[in-house]
Design an enzyme around this catalytic site. Structure first.
Site, PDB file in Angstrom:
ATOM      1  CD  GLU A   1      -3.092  -0.408   0.016  1.00 42.76           C
ATOM      2  OE1 GLU A   1      -3.064  -0.112  -1.196  1.00 42.76           O
ATOM      3  OE2 GLU A   1      -3.741  -1.359   0.467  1.00 42.76           O
TER       4      GLU A   1
ATOM      5  N   GLY B   1     -17.596   2.804  -2.584  1.00 41.98           N
ATOM      6  CA  GLY B   1     -17.106   3.303  -1.297  1.00 41.98           C
ATOM      7  C   GLY B   1     -16.473   2.255  -0.407  1.00 41.98           C
TER       8      GLY B   1
ATOM      9  CG  LEU C   1     -14.001  -3.540  -3.357  1.00 46.04           C
ATOM     10  CD1 LEU C   1     -15.283  -4.339  -3.512  1.00 46.04           C
ATOM     11  CD2 LEU C   1     -12.811  -4.501  -3.231  1.00 46.04           C
ATOM     12  CB  SER C   2     -10.327   0.613  -7.467  1.00 44.01           C
ATOM     13  OG  SER C   2      -9.820   1.669  -8.227  1.00 44.01           O
ATOM     14  CB  SER C   3     -16.370   1.591  -8.070  1.00 43.18           C
ATOM     15  OG  SER C   3     -16.242   2.762  -7.294  1.00 43.18           O
ATOM     16  CB  SER C   4     -12.871   5.470  -9.897  1.00 45.74           C
ATOM     17  OG  SER C   4     -11.746   5.105  -9.150  1.00 45.74           O
TER      18      SER C   4
ATOM     19  CD  GLU D   1      -8.936   7.888 -10.589  1.00 50.10           C
ATOM     20  OE1 GLU D   1      -9.470   6.973 -11.237  1.00 50.10           O
ATOM     21  OE2 GLU D   1      -9.223   8.129  -9.409  1.00 50.10           O
TER      22      GLU D   1
ATOM     23  CG  ASP E   1      -6.404   1.670  -7.863  1.00 50.48           C
ATOM     24  OD1 ASP E   1      -5.724   0.904  -7.157  1.00 50.48           O
ATOM     25  OD2 ASP E   1      -6.795   2.779  -7.461  1.00 50.48           O
TER      26      ASP E   1
ATOM     27  CE1 TYR F   1      -3.034   7.589  -2.994  1.00 52.97           C
ATOM     28  CE2 TYR F   1      -2.568   9.288  -4.616  1.00 52.97           C
ATOM     29  CZ  TYR F   1      -2.563   7.959  -4.243  1.00 52.97           C
ATOM     30  OH  TYR F   1      -2.060   6.999  -5.099  1.00 52.97           O
TER      31      TYR F   1
HETATM   32  C1  GLA Z   1      -5.372   4.554  -4.070  1.00 56.80           C
HETATM   33  C2  GLA Z   1      -4.699   4.847  -5.405  1.00 56.80           C
HETATM   34  C3  GLA Z   1      -3.663   3.761  -5.764  1.00 56.80           C
HETATM   35  C4  GLA Z   1      -2.713   3.495  -4.607  1.00 56.80           C
HETATM   36  C5  GLA Z   1      -3.490   3.293  -3.300  1.00 56.80           C
HETATM   37  C6  GLA Z   1      -2.589   3.165  -2.101  1.00 56.80           C
HETATM   38  O1  GLA Z   1      -6.173   3.401  -4.180  1.00 56.80           O
HETATM   39  O2  GLA Z   1      -5.668   4.927  -6.419  1.00 56.80           O
HETATM   40  O3  GLA Z   1      -2.962   4.140  -6.923  1.00 56.80           O
HETATM   41  O4  GLA Z   1      -1.765   4.526  -4.478  1.00 56.80           O
HETATM   42  O5  GLA Z   1      -4.397   4.365  -3.054  1.00 56.80           O
HETATM   43  O6  GLA Z   1      -1.814   2.015  -2.197  1.00 56.80           O
END
Ligand code: GLA
Length: 377
Positions: A34, A118, A121-124, A156, A168, A215
Site C-alpha cells: 500500500e 465506497g 474496491l476502486s469502482s472508478s 484519472e 488500480d 493523498y
Molecule cells: C489509491 C490509489 C492507488 C494506490 C493506493 C494506495 O487506491 O488509487 O494508486 O496509491 O491508493 O496504495
C-alpha cells in the site's frame, strides 16, 4: 441479469438505440503493497469477481451519461471536468477522441455495476477501464490491456484530477483469472500469484472526505524526500531503490515526518515481495504476519489510518482463524481487509457482522475475478 446485459438495456431505454459496443472490467482489492505504486514499488492486487459494464454509442454531439446508481447527466462535447461521476467516462472519451472518427459525434454511455461503491474496491478504475475497452471495440482499434490501463490512469490523473498510481487500472485491466497479480510498478513486470487464503472486506462506513487532500500531501512528501536524498544518490529515481541495508543511516538524515514515510515505502515494498513468495509456497501464517506488519506501518509511519480502522483491525485479529488484518486502499476511512485460513472467511465475516460495538455497515467475502473484456461489439 449480469452487468453487461443491464448496461445494454439501460442504453436502449435511455437513448432509443442499440449500443455500438459493451465492455466490462472488475474492481480490485490490494492484498499488500500500500502506498508504494507511485514510488515504483511492488503491489499485489487481485481483480474482483464483481464487474462494471459500460455500453457506448454516438452521443449526438453531446456527452450523455446514464448509470443504474447515479444521476443522468448531459454536457458539451468535447467534455470538460464537471466534478460529477461522468468525469470518469468523459475523461477516457476525451483522451481517445484522436483514436478514430467514432467519437466525433459525442459519446453516450450507460453504466451498470456490481462493484460495491465506497468500499475501497476502486469502482472508478473499473469504470475507466471498461469505458476505454468499449470505445476501442467500437472504434475497431487494437489496444492492449496495458494501453487500456494507461488510458484509465491518465483520465484519472489528468481529467478527474486524482494523482493516483497505476495499480488500480492495471489490476482492473490485467488481473489474471482467479489469482492475484504481483506487479512491479516501475518495470510493469507482472506475474500471477495464487491466493489460497480467504479474503473478507469490512467497510468502516467512515467518510473519506479528507482522502484526496491527504493523498496529495503524501505524494508531495515523497517528492520532497527524493529531492533531499538526491545529492547523496544522484541516480535515485524512486524511493524503493534506496538500499535497505543502509536505510537506518539514510533515515537519520531526513527530517520528520519524511523519515517515517520513506521507511514505510522501502519496507512495504520488501514485505510485498515476501508476501507473494509466502502465498506461492502456501505459507499462510507468514503471509498473515506480513499483512499485520503492513497495517502497523500504515498506521504508525505513513499515518493514513484512523482510530476506527485500527479498532476494526484489532477486533478482526482477535477472531479465531484470522491470519492478519490491515486497512486497504488509500486509507483515511474506507475498508479493512481481513485474511483468514482457507474456508474460514464465512465464519469470520459472520463474527464481525455480529459485533454490535463495531456496527459495521458492510462485510463481504471477496474472491479474485479476471481483468477487462469486451462483451459485445
Ligand atoms: C489509491 C490509489 C492507488 C494506490 C493506493 C494506495 O487506491 O488509487 O494508486 O496509491 O491508493 O496504495
Amino acid at each position: 441479469m449480469n452487468p453487461a446485459q443491464r448496461a445494454a438495456e439501460l442504453f436502449r431505454a435511455s437513448f432509443a438505440s442499440a449500443p455500438a459496443a459493451i465492455a466490462s472490467a472488475p474492481g480490485r482489492v490490494n492484498l499488500i503493497g500500500e502506498h508504494v505504486d507511485y514510488h515504483g514499488g511492488h503491489v499485489l492486487p487481485a481483480a474482483t469477481l464483481e464487474r462494471t459494464a459500460v455500453a457506448v454509442g454516438p452521443g449526438g454531439g453531446r456527452l450523455r451519461a446514464v448509470s443504474e446508481r447515479a444521476e443522468r447527466l448531459e454536457a458539451d462535447w468535447p467534455p470538460v471536468r464537471s466534478g460529477r461521476w461522468s468525469d470518469y467516462p468523459a475523461g477516457v472519451g476525451a483522451l481517445m477522441r484522436g483514436d478514430s472518427a467514432v467519437l466525433a459525434d459525442g459519446l453516450a454511455v450507460a453504466v451498470a455495476s456490481d462493484v460495491p461503491l465506497g468500499m475501497g474496491l476502486s469502482s472508478s478504475a473499473a469504470l475507466e477501464v471498461a469505458t476505454a475497452a468499449a470505445i476501442a471495440a467500437w472504434a475497431g482499434t487494437r489496444r492492449s490491456e496495458r494501453d487500456l490501463a494507461e488510458i484509465g490512469w491518465r483520465a484519472e490523473n489528468e481529467f478527474v484530477g486524482m494523482p493516483c498510481g497505476l495499480m488500480d487500472q492495471i489490476a482492473s485491466a490485467l488481473g489474471p483469472a482467479g489469482s492475484a497479480l504481483l506487479l512491479d510498478c516501475r518495470s510493469l513486470e507482472m506475474h500471477p500469484v495464487p491466493v489460497g487464503v480467504d479474503l473478507v472486506l469490512v467497510d468502516s462506513g467512515e467518510p473519506r472526505g479528507l482522502r484526496d487532500s491527504r493523498y496529495g500531501e503524501r505524494r508531495r512528501e515523497g517528492a520532497e524526500a527524493l529531492a533531499l536524498l538526491r545529492p547523496e544518490f544522484p541516480a535515485l529515481l524512486c524511493l524503493v531503490d534506496l538500499p535497505p541495508a543502509r536505510l537506518g543511516t539514510i533515515l537519520r538524515r531526513l527530517p520528520a515526518p519524511l523519515d517515517r514515510r520513506v521507511k514505510h515505502v522501502v519496507n512495504e515494498n520488501q514485505r510485498t515481495v515476501l508476501a507473494a513468495r509466502a502465498l506461492e509456497a502456501g505459507d499462510h501464517a507468514v503471509f498473515g504476519t506480513l499483512v499485520n506488519a503492513s497495517h502497523n506501518s500504515l498506521r504508525d509511519l505513513y499515518e493514513c489510518s484512523t482510530p476506527r480502522l485500527d479498532a476494526i483491525v484489532a477486533a478482526a485479529r482477535a477472531v479465531p482463524r484470522v491470519l492478519g488484518a490491515r486497512l486497504v486502499g488509500a486509507g483515511w476511512g474506507g475498508s479493512v481487509l481481513v485474511v483468514t485460513e482457507p474456508g474460514a472467511g464465512g465464519m469470520v465475516g459472520d463474527r464481525l457482522r455480529a459485533d454490535e460495538a463495531l456496527a459495521l455497515p458492510q462485510v463481504r467475502l471477496v474472491r479474485p475475478g479476471a481483468g477487462v473484456r469486451v462483451e459485445a461489439s
